[in-house]
Design a protein around this motif. Structure first.
Motif, PDB file in Angstrom:
ATOM      1  N   ASN A  34       7.841  21.720  -4.960  1.00 50.62           N
ATOM      2  CA  ASN A  34       7.540  20.312  -4.692  1.00 50.62           C
ATOM      3  C   ASN A  34       6.488  20.184  -3.592  1.00 50.62           C
ATOM      4  OD1 ASN A  34       9.747  17.460  -4.961  1.00 50.62           O
ATOM      5  ND2 ASN A  34       7.606  17.458  -4.352  1.00 50.62           N
ATOM      6  N   VAL A  35       6.648  20.955  -2.520  1.00 49.72           N
ATOM      7  CA  VAL A  35       5.677  20.911  -1.425  1.00 49.72           C
ATOM      8  C   VAL A  35       4.325  21.443  -1.895  1.00 49.72           C
ATOM      9  CG1 VAL A  35       5.114  21.775   0.885  1.00 49.72           C
ATOM     10  CG2 VAL A  35       7.463  21.094   0.346  1.00 49.72           C
ATOM     11  N   ALA A  36       4.337  22.508  -2.703  1.00 48.47           N
ATOM     12  CA  ALA A  36       3.082  23.083  -3.207  1.00 48.47           C
ATOM     13  C   ALA A  36       2.332  22.085  -4.080  1.00 48.47           C
ATOM     14  CB  ALA A  36       3.373  24.359  -3.993  1.00 48.47           C
ATOM     15  N   THR A  37       3.053  21.393  -4.959  1.00 45.82           N
ATOM     16  CA  THR A  37       2.391  20.402  -5.813  1.00 45.82           C
ATOM     17  C   THR A  37       1.926  19.202  -5.003  1.00 45.82           C
ATOM     18  OG1 THR A  37       4.550  19.425  -6.386  1.00 45.82           O
ATOM     19  CG2 THR A  37       3.665  21.091  -7.883  1.00 45.82           C
ATOM     20  N   ASP A  38       2.689  18.834  -3.977  1.00 42.52           N
ATOM     21  CA  ASP A  38       2.249  17.749  -3.099  1.00 42.52           C
ATOM     22  C   ASP A  38       0.937  18.117  -2.407  1.00 42.52           C
ATOM     23  OD1 ASP A  38       4.430  16.288  -3.786  1.00 42.52           O
ATOM     24  OD2 ASP A  38       5.383  16.309  -1.819  1.00 42.52           O
ATOM     25  N   CYS A  39       0.812  19.372  -1.977  1.00 42.29           N
ATOM     26  CA  CYS A  39      -0.438  19.809  -1.343  1.00 42.29           C
ATOM     27  C   CYS A  39      -1.595  19.738  -2.328  1.00 42.29           C
ATOM     28  CB  CYS A  39      -0.285  21.228  -0.808  1.00 42.29           C
ATOM     29  SG  CYS A  39       0.736  21.372   0.681  1.00 42.29           S
ATOM     30  N   GLU A  40      -1.356  20.135  -3.582  1.00 37.38           N
ATOM     31  CA  GLU A  40      -2.409  20.058  -4.586  1.00 37.38           C
ATOM     32  C   GLU A  40      -2.861  18.618  -4.814  1.00 37.38           C
ATOM     33  OE1 GLU A  40      -2.355  22.248  -8.634  1.00 37.38           O
ATOM     34  OE2 GLU A  40      -1.991  20.146  -9.127  1.00 37.38           O
ATOM     35  N   ILE A  41      -1.904  17.697  -4.805  1.00 35.02           N
ATOM     36  CA  ILE A  41      -2.213  16.288  -5.044  1.00 35.02           C
ATOM     37  C   ILE A  41      -2.849  15.643  -3.817  1.00 35.02           C
ATOM     38  CG2 ILE A  41      -1.176  14.008  -5.399  1.00 35.02           C
ATOM     39  CD1 ILE A  41       0.938  15.376  -7.134  1.00 35.02           C
ATOM     40  N   ASN A  42      -2.228  15.842  -2.672  1.00 39.29           N
ATOM     41  CA  ASN A  42      -2.600  15.060  -1.494  1.00 39.29           C
ATOM     42  C   ASN A  42      -3.954  15.428  -0.930  1.00 39.29           C
ATOM     43  OD1 ASN A  42      -0.298  13.479  -1.559  1.00 39.29           O
ATOM     44  ND2 ASN A  42       0.868  14.837  -0.211  1.00 39.29           N
ATOM     45  N   ASP A  43      -4.417  16.686  -1.115  1.00 36.19           N
ATOM     46  CA  ASP A  43      -5.752  16.974  -0.587  1.00 36.19           C
ATOM     47  C   ASP A  43      -6.814  16.227  -1.385  1.00 36.19           C
ATOM     48  OD1 ASP A  43      -5.668  18.489  -2.884  1.00 36.19           O
ATOM     49  OD2 ASP A  43      -6.514  20.289  -1.989  1.00 36.19           O
ATOM     50  N   ASP A  44      -6.527  15.953  -2.674  1.00 30.79           N
ATOM     51  CA  ASP A  44      -7.449  15.121  -3.458  1.00 30.79           C
ATOM     52  C   ASP A  44      -7.358  13.659  -3.044  1.00 30.79           C
ATOM     53  OD1 ASP A  44      -8.606  17.114  -4.973  1.00 30.79           O
ATOM     54  OD2 ASP A  44      -7.114  16.994  -6.562  1.00 30.79           O
ATOM     55  N   LEU A  45      -6.135  13.164  -2.847  1.00 32.43           N
ATOM     56  CA  LEU A  45      -5.983  11.767  -2.439  1.00 32.43           C
ATOM     57  C   LEU A  45      -6.561  11.540  -1.050  1.00 32.43           C
ATOM     58  CD1 LEU A  45      -2.374  10.933  -3.704  1.00 32.43           C
ATOM     59  CD2 LEU A  45      -4.559  10.531  -4.840  1.00 32.43           C
TER      60      LEU A  45
ATOM     61  N   PRO B  58       0.802  -1.227   0.000  1.00 32.15           N
ATOM     62  CA  PRO B  58       0.000   0.000   0.000  1.00 32.15           C
ATOM     63  C   PRO B  58       0.836   1.281   0.000  1.00 32.15           C
ATOM     64  CG  PRO B  58      -0.921  -1.576   1.537  1.00 32.15           C
ATOM     65  CD  PRO B  58       0.403  -2.124   1.115  1.00 32.15           C
ATOM     66  N   VAL B  59       1.990   1.264   0.646  1.00 31.74           N
ATOM     67  CA  VAL B  59       2.844   2.454   0.651  1.00 31.74           C
ATOM     68  C   VAL B  59       3.437   2.690  -0.736  1.00 31.74           C
ATOM     69  CG1 VAL B  59       4.953   3.479   1.595  1.00 31.74           C
ATOM     70  CG2 VAL B  59       3.367   2.266   3.100  1.00 31.74           C
ATOM     71  N   ILE B  60       3.942   1.637  -1.357  1.00 32.75           N
ATOM     72  CA  ILE B  60       4.462   1.781  -2.718  1.00 32.75           C
ATOM     73  C   ILE B  60       3.346   2.224  -3.657  1.00 32.75           C
ATOM     74  CG2 ILE B  60       5.564   0.581  -4.647  1.00 32.75           C
ATOM     75  CD1 ILE B  60       6.771  -1.360  -2.581  1.00 32.75           C
ATOM     76  N   GLY B  61       2.166   1.622  -3.486  1.00 30.98           N
ATOM     77  CA  GLY B  61       1.026   1.999  -4.326  1.00 30.98           C
ATOM     78  C   GLY B  61       0.647   3.455  -4.176  1.00 30.98           C
ATOM     79  N   TYR B  62       0.680   3.964  -2.939  1.00 31.58           N
ATOM     80  CA  TYR B  62       0.395   5.391  -2.743  1.00 31.58           C
ATOM     81  C   TYR B  62       1.369   6.244  -3.532  1.00 31.58           C
ATOM     82  CZ  TYR B  62       1.171   9.986  -0.866  1.00 31.58           C
ATOM     83  OH  TYR B  62       1.403  11.335  -0.766  1.00 31.58           O
ATOM     84  N   TRP B  63       2.663   5.924  -3.436  1.00 31.93           N
ATOM     85  CA  TRP B  63       3.649   6.754  -4.130  1.00 31.93           C
ATOM     86  C   TRP B  63       3.489   6.688  -5.640  1.00 31.93           C
ATOM     87  CZ3 TRP B  63       5.398  10.620  -1.883  1.00 31.93           C
ATOM     88  CH2 TRP B  63       5.746  10.610  -0.528  1.00 31.93           C
ATOM     89  N   LEU B  64       3.053   5.559  -6.162  1.00 35.07           N
ATOM     90  CA  LEU B  64       2.822   5.478  -7.614  1.00 35.07           C
ATOM     91  C   LEU B  64       1.661   6.381  -8.021  1.00 35.07           C
ATOM     92  CD1 LEU B  64       3.306   1.650  -8.323  1.00 35.07           C
ATOM     93  CD2 LEU B  64       4.953   3.519  -8.519  1.00 35.07           C
ATOM     94  N   VAL B  65       0.575   6.363  -7.243  1.00 33.65           N
ATOM     95  CA  VAL B  65      -0.550   7.255  -7.529  1.00 33.65           C
ATOM     96  C   VAL B  65      -0.109   8.710  -7.424  1.00 33.65           C
ATOM     97  CG1 VAL B  65      -2.813   8.030  -6.731  1.00 33.65           C
ATOM     98  CG2 VAL B  65      -2.301   5.588  -6.841  1.00 33.65           C
TER      99      VAL B  65
END
Length: 437
Positions: free
Chosen positions: A141-152, A98-105
């Motif tokens: 990188n942190v800004a794009t992570d925030c854009e991605i992770n709030d959706d995930l 599941p951790v590897i899968g999260y990083w792929l998504v």
């Protein structure tokens, strides 16, 4: 930055001593099975990304023969712009599926949303090695992570504890990476690295192995968009994915032509108004002795430009839109003395009288409240007939339209709001530059 050279054994580019690239077929059976299981797990959690996940090209980075600490931290399974995903053999063996899968998504979302193309920072000469990265690259990188992770976080994927979320920085969900980028300026940030797929800057571990080219990547994105739109009908789709898919698949309107024609119509409406005035005698006074007849008056159009200068506005977009408004206003013959400009963030700044919009001094970069700006425009004397507002729309608006003024809003973010009493023009400058949200 050092670029990879050839291994004398012919096994691929050599980066640091003791580091080499391997093919998937050189991994133990258990590691290959875990890689396959991780992609399947990721596709089941986010089925709309299945095509993109299957397109990832795995590049195994073997650091097992390095003496001392591994030189590259690949725990986030970074990607490059060629859709190559870099796997550390030790991490692949130790981390659960599941951790590897999260990083792929997570990483494939960087590619789909074109974060490398959207990078607003200053490009480093030749790239930046891990551990000595430019602060702009880290913040993006942190800004794009925030854009991605709030959706995930709104979906079915469970996030690791160290995954950056907007709430960690007291920021709201649902923003674009560009908005987080501005808001994070000056913040203490974790030194995360998702690879050159986030900012376009080469990393030491980047491989020249064949990957996914530009046209193929665009086809993958459109297939993902189609699946997102299909999933929207069933409900439960995170808002960021809906926004991205709708923008990718919707037809582009010619915003320049639309903006120009709207401003011209507004000015023509004013110029076409005819009213009576007693300030000068009518030429027909001689035919009616004892009666003072009014003459006819045609007002000269007066135009004001209200500019949103809050921190969420992108300088490149704003400059392009402002240049377009300037060209339109000058071409339709509005007197230069009648063109006034007000900048506004949380407050309205002093009006500027300029002969050319390129000479405007932009003031602000705080929060946004264009109610203050429109109130300041209404107080100008003489009162403008037409107000052109350039904004991303993330602002409160007055409930009522300004009296005696037509308002045209040049909207720089399709997710922004425009009041029903204003004319809305979507200014999509990033689409022309090959960018998408």
């Amino acid at each position: 930055m050092r670029r990879a050279c050839c291994d004398p054994d012919g096994r691929g580019p050599l980066m640091e001593p003791g580091v080499r690239f391997l093919g998937l077929d050189e991994l133990p059976v258990e590691a290959r099975q875990k890689w396959a299981a991780s992609r399947v797990w990721a596709a089941r959690q986010a089925p709309y990304l299945a095509t993109a996940l299957l397109a990832l090209v795995a590049v195994v980075v073997d650091q097992s023969e390095v003496h001392g600490p591994a030189p590259y931290d690949l725990r986030r399974f970074p990607v490059d712009r060629g859709w190559r995903v870099y796997l550390d053999q030790a991490e692949l063996t130790e981390l659960p599926v599941p951790v590897i899968g999260y990083w792929l998504v997570h990483q494939v979302t960087h590619l789909i949303r074109d974060h490398a193309v959207r990078y607003p920072g200053t490009a480093a000469a030749g790239g930046a090695p891990l551990g000595n990265r430019d602060p702009d690259s880290v913040r993006w990188n942190v800004a794009t992570d925030c854009e991605i992770n709030d959706d995930l976080n709104a979906g079915a994927v469970e996030l690791p504890e160290d995954a950056p979320l907007p709430g960690h920085f007291d920021l709201p969900d649902g923003w674009l990476a560009e908005q987080y980028w501005h808001a994070l300026e000056g913040s203490v940030l974790p030194d995360v690295d998702c690879g050159s797929g986030t900012d376009g800057e080469a990393r030491d571990w980047d491989s020249d192995k064949p990957g996914v080219d530009g046209p193929s990547g665009e086809l993958i994105k459109r297939e993902v968009a189609r699946r997102v739109l299909e999933s929207m009908e069933a409900g439960g789709m995170p808002g960021g994915w809906q926004r991205w898919a709708e923008q990718l698949t919707s037809p582009r309107e010619n915003w320049r032509r639309h903006l120009s024609s709207t401003i011209r119509r507004g000015v023509a409406d004013v110029a076409g108004r005819i009213d009576f005035t007693y300030q000068r005698p009518s030429r027909r006074n001689g035919v009616s002795p004892g009666v003072i007849l009014p003459s006819m008056r045609q007002p000269a159009p007066r135009v004001a430009i209200l500019i949103d200068t809050s921190g969420s506005m992108r300088d490149a977009q704003l400059g392009q839109a402002l240049a377009e408004v300037n060209g339109v206003v000058r071409s339709i013959g509005v007197a230069r003395r009648d063109l006034r400009v007000i900048c506004c963030d949380e407050k309205a700044y002093n009006a500027q009288k300029v002969f050319d919009a390129r000479a405007i001094q932009l003031e602000g970069e705080g929060g946004t409240d264009l109610r203050e700006g429109l109130a300041a425009v209404a107080e100008l004397r003489p009162t403008p007939h037409l107000v052109v507002v350039l904004t991303d729309g993330h602002t409160p608006w007055p409930e009522q339209a300004p009296r005696g003024q037509q308002v045209v809003v040049g909207l720089l973010d399709r997710e922004g709001t425009v009041p029903p009493w204003a004319k809305r023009i979507l200014i999509d400058t990033r689409a022309e530059a090959g960018e998408t949200e």
